[in-house]
Enzyme design. Structure first.
Site, PDB file in Angstrom:
ATOM      1  N   LYS A 259       0.924  -1.240  -0.015  1.00  0.00           N
ATOM      2  CA  LYS A 259      -0.150   0.056   0.017  1.00  0.00           C
ATOM      3  C   LYS A 259       0.726   1.195  -0.076  1.00  0.00           C
ATOM      4  O   LYS A 259       1.633   1.495   1.188  1.00  0.00           O
ATOM      5  CB  LYS A 259      -0.966  -0.031   1.270  1.00  0.00           C
ATOM      6  CG  LYS A 259      -1.876   1.117   1.059  1.00  0.00           C
ATOM      7  CD  LYS A 259      -2.552   1.654   2.145  1.00  0.00           C
ATOM      8  CE  LYS A 259      -1.771   2.828   2.760  1.00  0.00           C
ATOM      9  NZ  LYS A 259      -1.920   3.938   1.891  1.00  0.00           N
TER      10      LYS A 259
ATOM     11  N   THR B 123       0.723   6.947  13.769  1.00  0.00           N
ATOM     12  CA  THR B 123       0.323   5.831  13.093  1.00  0.00           C
ATOM     13  C   THR B 123       1.018   4.521  13.038  1.00  0.00           C
ATOM     14  O   THR B 123       0.389   3.339  13.364  1.00  0.00           O
ATOM     15  CB  THR B 123       0.230   6.014  11.254  1.00  0.00           C
ATOM     16  OG1 THR B 123      -0.619   7.231  11.028  1.00  0.00           O
ATOM     17  CG2 THR B 123      -0.041   4.786  10.565  1.00  0.00           C
TER      18      THR B 123
ATOM     19  N   GLU C  55       9.654   2.618  10.519  1.00  0.00           N
ATOM     20  CA  GLU C  55      10.565   3.502  10.507  1.00  0.00           C
ATOM     21  C   GLU C  55       9.762   4.680  10.764  1.00  0.00           C
ATOM     22  O   GLU C  55       8.977   5.102   9.802  1.00  0.00           O
ATOM     23  CB  GLU C  55      11.427   3.594   9.191  1.00  0.00           C
ATOM     24  CG  GLU C  55      12.764   4.334   9.325  1.00  0.00           C
ATOM     25  CD  GLU C  55      12.396   5.771   8.686  1.00  0.00           C
ATOM     26  OE1 GLU C  55      11.929   6.782   9.238  1.00  0.00           O
ATOM     27  OE2 GLU C  55      12.917   6.002   7.654  1.00  0.00           O
TER      28      GLU C  55
ATOM     29  N   CYS D 148      13.007  12.168   6.358  1.00  0.00           N
ATOM     30  CA  CYS D 148      12.933  11.606   7.572  1.00  0.00           C
ATOM     31  C   CYS D 148      14.328  11.974   8.369  1.00  0.00           C
ATOM     32  O   CYS D 148      14.295  12.030   9.511  1.00  0.00           O
ATOM     33  CB  CYS D 148      12.662  10.267   7.674  1.00  0.00           C
ATOM     34  SG  CYS D 148      13.689   9.073   6.830  1.00  0.00           S
TER      35      CYS D 148
ATOM     36  N   GLU E  22       9.102  16.930  14.736  1.00  0.00           N
ATOM     37  CA  GLU E  22       9.319  16.906  13.584  1.00  0.00           C
ATOM     38  C   GLU E  22       8.331  17.930  12.770  1.00  0.00           C
ATOM     39  O   GLU E  22       7.253  17.521  12.577  1.00  0.00           O
ATOM     40  CB  GLU E  22       9.157  15.441  13.012  1.00  0.00           C
ATOM     41  CG  GLU E  22       9.844  15.260  11.681  1.00  0.00           C
ATOM     42  CD  GLU E  22       9.803  13.781  11.356  1.00  0.00           C
ATOM     43  OE1 GLU E  22      10.715  13.381  10.424  1.00  0.00           O
ATOM     44  OE2 GLU E  22       8.888  13.066  11.842  1.00  0.00           O
TER      45      GLU E  22
END
Length: 492
Positions: A174, A231, A249, A283, A384
């Protein structure tokens, strides 16, 4: 492509015919229309993957056969470089040259796992008995749900798909609902390379609709996810219900520490790239600049000067050096993030408001931004932004630099700049982050593991461990001369 769901070797629409528009972050133009998967589609994809794995149609292939397939996929990616880069650029708004770099890295990832597959084999264990053989084998873990992000859509999907195939797993992929185009093309390449029907399946759509199905279904053996912390936490909870393996991650808040004795010209140049590459939507972005106090003014002044020079534009602008944010919603989040930082007392030195140039008016552009006078108590230092916002902190000693660098719930990556090699070794060892660059920032290799400490996730991608995530270990003990054990009396 309204038939963008791929299940058991067939392209199909969503169960209820739902579709989703993909629009360019650069100007809002329509890029594609794709199927918007429903729960029924996710369940069908899981069923196909489960049947394929249990049948042995692919898991029975030898390591060398699967490695050959991965090499073939790498060849196809290089052949289709222009096509894939255009698709990636269209979805993400990044420059074509950056998209081409990404596609080259994707091909390198498939080649790495192809090579690694050829190195696999059984391991013999000394049983201490002449009539017993004892060996350790590795088998594919089974059915995998692979969930990718939007910032490097194909690259971070490849970090999952390549080792899953190398291990002989089946999977349901996905991609982010914002950037599905390259995942669709990858499935076509897998089909062309000869992946059997049912092994590789694709559902395009929102995680809010199908995410829980992909992560909680008992027929799924592993979930690999790259994305945000909230999530990731939800996935861990859902996966725990069936005790399935999880690899996560979840981003980072990455310290870039510069000591006064560093090569400042190089350090400044890399600091600009670390913070503003891909508009900070990375990231591992070095968005926490941590400076030894004596060099603060010089370094900050030069970074502000350099930030003002960065050319912002759409993919078609060949003079552009960076592009837009991914969506209007994300642009709003970055603006809110900045406002919180200023409200906390950070000093805005450059940037700070969406781009006003007429040629950028229809896109989601935000300029390189620098916040000075920051500290670890601030929201803008701890959270972040995933945007082009650099925060600046200062330190007075090596111990303080380490303490500041570790003062975050995240632990993905970081860097240390100094001409004192002993110091860089001490600091790099003390920093609790999964990757540390010394007098550099940003490079990675498929042969080197990637992943984070603490809230940056668990498990590793790439390297040797990136393959191990997709393998189960089995011990096989063979008694070549069986006889009665006589542990209990048999009554005779």
């Amino acid at each position: 492509m309204t038939n963008s769901i791929y299940i058991c070797g067939e392209w199909r629409p969503a169960a209820d015919g739902s579709t989703r528009e993909i629009r360019s972050p650069a100007d809002g133009t329509l890029v594609a229309v794709v199927s918007d998967s429903r729960v029924e589609d996710a369940l069908a994809a899981i069923s196909a993957a489960r049947v394929a794995f249990d049948s042995g149609i692919f898991s029975s292939w030898s390591w060398s056969e699967r490695s050959a397939l991965l090499s073939k996929v790498a060849d196809f990616l290089e052949r289709d470089m222009e096509i894939v880069a255009a698709l990636e650029s269209g979805d993400t708004g990044k420059r074509i040259i950056e998209a081409k770099y990404d596609v080259a890295d994707v091909a390198a990832t498939f080649r790495h796992f192809a090579k690694l597959g050829l190195e696999q084999g059984d391991r013999t264990v000394d049983s201490g008995l002449p009539h017993v053989s004892s060996r350790i084998t590795q088998e594919g873990i089974g059915v995998c749900s692979l969930i990718g992000p939007w910032n490097y859509p194909l690259l971070q999907i490849a970090w999952k798909v390549a080792p899953a195939l190398a291990a002989g797993c089946s999977f349901v992929l996905k991609p982010s609902e914002l950037t599905p185009s390259t995942a669709i093309h990858l499935m076509k390449l897998l089909e062309e390379a000869g992946v059997p029907a049912g092994v590789a399946n694709l559902v395009t759509g929102a995680g809010s609709i199908i995410g829980d199905t992909l992560t909680s279904d008992p027929r799924v053996d592993l979930v690999s996810f790259t994305g945000g912390l909230p999530t990731g936490k939800r996935i861990m909870i859902k996966a725990a219900e069936t005790v399935k393996r999880v690899a996560l991650e979840l981003g980072g808040k990455n310290p870039n520490i510069i000591f006064a004795d560093a090569d400042l010209d190089a350090a400044i140049d890399f600091a600009v790239t670390a913070a503003f590459l891909h508009s900070g939507q990375v990231c591992s972005a070095g968005t926490r600049l941590i400076l030894e106090r004596p060099i603060h003014d010089r370094v900050v002044k030069e970074i502000v000067r350099r930030a003002k020079l960065i050319r912002i534009g759409a993919p078609a602008d060949l003079t552009a050096e960076t592009g837009p944010l991914i969506s209007a919603g994300h642009l709003k989040k970055v603006e809110e993030y900045l406002a919180k930082g200023v409200a906390e007392g950070a000093t805005l030195l450059v940037g700070g408001a969406r781009c006003a140039a007429p040629e950028l008016a229809n896109g989601w552009f935000f300029p390189p931004t620098v916040l000075d006078n920051c500290d670890t108590t601030m929201y803008c230092v701890q959270e972040e932004s995933f945007g082009p916002i650099l925060t600046v902190e200062v330190f007075d000693s090596e111990e303080e630099a380490i303490k500041i660098g570790n003062d975050t719930i995240y632990g993905l990556s970081g860097a240390v700049w100094s001409s004192d090699i002993a110091r860089t070794e001490r600091v790099s060892k003390a920093l609790r982050h999964g990757t540390i660059w010394i007098n550099d920032y940003g490079p990675y290799k498929p042969a080197a593991e990637w992943g984070g400490f603490k809230a940056s996730g668990n498990g590793r991608e790439l390297g040797h461990h990136g393959l191990q995530e997709y393998l189960e270990i089995k011990h096989i003990w063979t008694n070549n001369s069986p006889s009665k054990s006589e542990w209990f009396a048999d009554g005779n």
